[in-house]
Scaffold this motif. Structure first.
Motif, PDB file in Angstrom:
ATOM      1  N   VAL A   1      26.746  42.079  42.644  1.00 27.44           N
ATOM      2  CA  VAL A   1      27.915  41.895  43.387  1.00 27.44           C
ATOM      3  C   VAL A   1      28.526  42.826  43.945  1.00 27.44           C
ATOM      4  CG1 VAL A   1      30.479  40.984  43.232  1.00 27.44           C
ATOM      5  CG2 VAL A   1      28.735  39.589  42.142  1.00 27.44           C
ATOM      6  N   PRO A   2      28.597  43.004  45.350  1.00 22.99           N
ATOM      7  CA  PRO A   2      29.038  44.366  46.013  1.00 22.99           C
ATOM      8  C   PRO A   2      30.358  44.918  45.486  1.00 22.99           C
ATOM      9  CG  PRO A   2      28.903  42.498  47.614  1.00 22.99           C
ATOM     10  CD  PRO A   2      28.384  42.011  46.458  1.00 22.99           C
TER      11      PRO A   2
ATOM     12  N   ALA B   1      40.825  39.112  44.583  1.00 19.11           N
ATOM     13  CA  ALA B   1      41.177  37.789  44.397  1.00 19.11           C
ATOM     14  C   ALA B   1      42.585  37.608  45.309  1.00 19.11           C
ATOM     15  CB  ALA B   1      41.545  37.354  42.906  1.00 19.11           C
ATOM     16  N   MET B   2      42.588  36.588  45.936  1.00 23.90           N
ATOM     17  CA  MET B   2      43.696  36.135  46.465  1.00 23.90           C
ATOM     18  C   MET B   2      44.566  34.965  45.530  1.00 23.90           C
ATOM     19  SD  MET B   2      45.889  36.736  48.977  1.00 23.90           S
ATOM     20  CE  MET B   2      44.951  37.710  49.986  1.00 23.90           C
TER      21      MET B   2
ATOM     22  N   ALA C   1      37.404  35.472  37.456  1.00 25.14           N
ATOM     23  CA  ALA C   1      37.346  36.312  38.990  1.00 25.14           C
ATOM     24  C   ALA C   1      36.810  37.944  38.680  1.00 25.14           C
ATOM     25  CB  ALA C   1      38.570  36.298  39.615  1.00 25.14           C
ATOM     26  N   SER C   2      37.390  38.320  37.543  1.00 23.95           N
ATOM     27  CA  SER C   2      37.280  39.671  37.269  1.00 23.95           C
ATOM     28  C   SER C   2      35.587  39.692  36.683  1.00 23.95           C
ATOM     29  CB  SER C   2      38.088  40.128  36.268  1.00 23.95           C
ATOM     30  OG  SER C   2      37.973  41.568  35.888  1.00 23.95           O
ATOM     31  N   ARG C   3      35.211  38.576  35.929  1.00 18.74           N
ATOM     32  CA  ARG C   3      33.858  38.390  35.349  1.00 18.74           C
ATOM     33  C   ARG C   3      33.061  38.352  36.480  1.00 18.74           C
ATOM     34  NH1 ARG C   3      36.107  34.650  31.744  1.00 18.74           N
ATOM     35  NH2 ARG C   3      34.802  33.178  32.668  1.00 18.74           N
TER      36      ARG C   3
ATOM     37  N   ARG D   1      47.191  39.761  46.795  1.00 19.38           N
ATOM     38  CA  ARG D   1      45.771  40.297  46.710  1.00 19.38           C
ATOM     39  C   ARG D   1      45.893  40.713  45.365  1.00 19.38           C
ATOM     40  NH1 ARG D   1      41.644  43.232  50.357  1.00 19.38           N
ATOM     41  NH2 ARG D   1      40.566  44.438  48.784  1.00 19.38           N
ATOM     42  N   VAL D   2      44.487  40.764  44.467  1.00 15.63           N
ATOM     43  CA  VAL D   2      44.344  41.513  43.332  1.00 15.63           C
ATOM     44  C   VAL D   2      43.108  42.108  43.361  1.00 15.63           C
ATOM     45  CG1 VAL D   2      44.208  41.055  40.833  1.00 15.63           C
ATOM     46  CG2 VAL D   2      45.910  39.813  42.194  1.00 15.63           C
ATOM     47  N   ASP D   3      42.947  43.541  43.270  1.00 15.08           N
ATOM     48  CA  ASP D   3      41.587  44.084  43.322  1.00 15.08           C
ATOM     49  C   ASP D   3      41.051  43.820  41.940  1.00 15.08           C
ATOM     50  OD1 ASP D   3      41.878  45.239  45.858  1.00 15.08           O
ATOM     51  OD2 ASP D   3      43.144  46.882  44.937  1.00 15.08           O
ATOM     52  N   LEU D   4      39.700  43.427  42.077  1.00 14.45           N
ATOM     53  CA  LEU D   4      38.777  43.302  40.947  1.00 14.45           C
ATOM     54  C   LEU D   4      37.596  44.383  40.600  1.00 14.45           C
ATOM     55  CD1 LEU D   4      38.310  39.445  41.888  1.00 14.45           C
ATOM     56  CD2 LEU D   4      39.972  40.496  40.170  1.00 14.45           C
TER      57      LEU D   4
END
Length: 91
Positions: A64-65, A70-71, A55-57, A85-88
């Motif tokens: 990508v805005p 990620a959830m 997801a980070s990639r 929730r994880v900010d990427l």
């Protein structure tokens, strides 16, 4: 790899779907979809750290805005969108 899907009017969504379609063995991708005012991509089939790296990639792909997240959830969640929730991108 030809998927037969119609191109999306926002090019970055097609780029993300192409990227996710080529994930390593064990990671599973299901086509993304609009959910309210966000676009959601579903990946599963690997441990959490592997999925968060994927997801980070995605979050760093050109076009990508900003503001991707990620959830982390499972199929036993009480309703869609429940989880951590994880900010990427992740560090």
């Amino acid at each position: 790899m030809e998927s037969g899907r119609q191109p999306h009017p926002v090019d970055w969504i097609d780029e993300v779907q192409d990227f996710l379609a080529e994930l390593e063995e064990g990671e599973e991708f299901d086509d993304g979809e609009e959910y309210g005012d966000v676009y959601v991509f579903f990946i599963a089939g690997a441990d959490e750290s592997t999925l968060l790296r994927a997801a980070s990639r995605v979050a760093t792909l050109e076009g990508v805005p900003p503001g991707a997240s990620a959830m982390v959830t499972d199929d036993e969640a009480e309703e869609f969108g429940m989880g951590r929730r994880v900010d990427l991108p992740i560090a």
